[in-house]
Motif scaffolding. Structure first.
Motif, PDB file in Angstrom:
ATOM      1  N   THR A 152       0.841  -1.186   0.000  1.00 17.11           N
ATOM      2  CA  THR A 152       0.000   0.000   0.000  1.00 17.11           C
ATOM      3  C   THR A 152       0.880   1.241   0.000  1.00 17.11           C
ATOM      4  O   THR A 152       1.757   1.382   0.851  1.00 17.11           O
ATOM      5  N   LEU A 153       0.663   2.109  -0.960  1.00 18.27           N
ATOM      6  CA  LEU A 153       1.388   3.366  -1.021  1.00 18.27           C
ATOM      7  C   LEU A 153       0.653   4.401  -0.176  1.00 18.27           C
ATOM      8  O   LEU A 153      -0.552   4.599  -0.320  1.00 18.27           O
ATOM      9  N   MET A 154       1.401   5.068   0.689  1.00 14.94           N
ATOM     10  CA  MET A 154       0.829   6.033   1.609  1.00 14.94           C
ATOM     11  C   MET A 154       1.307   7.444   1.271  1.00 14.94           C
ATOM     12  O   MET A 154       2.371   7.618   0.662  1.00 14.94           O
ATOM     13  N   PRO A 155       0.548   8.471   1.672  1.00 14.58           N
ATOM     14  CA  PRO A 155       1.007   9.842   1.437  1.00 14.58           C
ATOM     15  C   PRO A 155       2.410  10.061   1.997  1.00 14.58           C
ATOM     16  O   PRO A 155       2.717   9.649   3.119  1.00 14.58           O
ATOM     17  N   GLY A 156       3.253  10.670   1.198  1.00 23.04           N
ATOM     18  CA  GLY A 156       4.633  10.914   1.588  1.00 23.04           C
ATOM     19  C   GLY A 156       5.606   9.854   1.123  1.00 23.04           C
ATOM     20  O   GLY A 156       6.819  10.079   1.174  1.00 23.04           O
TER      21      GLY A 156
END
Length: 278
Positions: free
Chosen positions: A231-235
């Motif tokens: 999962t790609l997260m903000p930042g």
């Protein structure tokens, strides 16, 4: 919009660059350029500010990593066909994914500190993608909707460590091996991430010259692909690979960085970096 952070390590403050290139403090508007600020609505609110209403920052400030609280630094290997060929490696059928340690992150103009035992220190100019909204198993058509912006990255590599095994992380994740910045340029100011000129000089000699249009896998393809596995997260940061011209690929013999060397690199519209090897 160009966003950055300035100040001594661990004490960076948020800022933006106005149209004339002047650094303007955002400290009275946001606490820091943290992942939550990268959401579209938050970026839009910053873009609506008149830069002339913000305090001017004194010239000569150190620039830090442009985003605070980065959770993952993901890299894509061999994403330019001619770079794979110069390295003597097969052109990949799908993206090669590896990670840099978060402790590798450093400011765009901070010195490169070779670790003990380093003997084959190399450079790699790359386009980095900064994720703005959570992305998990997303469709290719929606991939760029999850991007906050772009910046310059130098994927500094110690080839002797990297080639000791099939896992590259040790040779890629040493302290100071992740210069990032000078700015995060929001995606509205980068209409086509697949048409950006990239260059890198060592001691004034042009070593790398390329364009992101020659990537094997595009930014959108990379973001969608990686989101299938984590999962790609903000930042989060994704460095998208380097064009040809790295030291390891020089002929008739490889060329590696030495103490005192100056590395300068940049990407069209995204600014430039300048690092001395300590």
């Amino acid at each position: 919009m160009k966003l950055c952070r300035y100040g001594e390590p661990g004490e960076e403050r948020p800022a933006l660059i106005d149209e004339s290139g002047v650094l303007r403090s955002l400290a009275g508007v946001i606490g820091d350029l943290s992942p939550k600020v990268l959401a579209p609505a938050r970026l839009a609110s910053l873009a609506a500010i008149d830069p002339q209403s913000l305090p001017r920052v004194d010239h000569g400030q150190r620039l830090g990593v442009p985003v605070a609280g980065i959770g993952k630094y993901i890299c894509i290997g061999l994403n330019y066909r001619d770079h794979a060929e110069e390295a003597g490696l097969s052109v990949p059928d799908e993206p090669i994914v590896f990670l840099k340690a978060i402790t590798a992150l450093s400011g765009p103009n901070d010195p490169i500190l070779p670790p003990a035992g380093a003997s084959r220190l190399d450079w790699e100019a790359e386009l980095a993608v900064i994720i703005g909204t959570r992305a998990k198993t997303i469709e290719l058509s929606a991939a760029l909707d999850h991007v906050a912006g772009y910046c310059v990255a130098n994927d500094v590599s110690e080839r002797a460590f990297q080639m000791q095994s099939s896992q590259w992380d040790k040779g890629k994740g040493c302290d100071t091996f992740g210069p990032l910045g000078p700015w995060l340029v929001t995606k509205d100011d980068v209409p086509d991430p697949q048409n950006l000129e990239i260059w890198l000089d060592v001691n004034g000699r042009r070593m790398q010259r390329g364009n992101t249009r020659t990537m094997i896998f595009s930014v959108a393809e990379i973001v969608a692909y990686v989101s299938r596995y984590m999962t790609l997260m903000p930042g989060d940061v994704i460095a998208t690979g380097t064009p040809p011209g790295v030291g390891m690929g020089m002929r008739p013999e490889p060329v590696y960085l030495r103490s005192g060397d100056l590395v300068e690199l940049g990407i069209e519209g995204l600014g430039r970096q300048r690092q001395y090897v300590a």
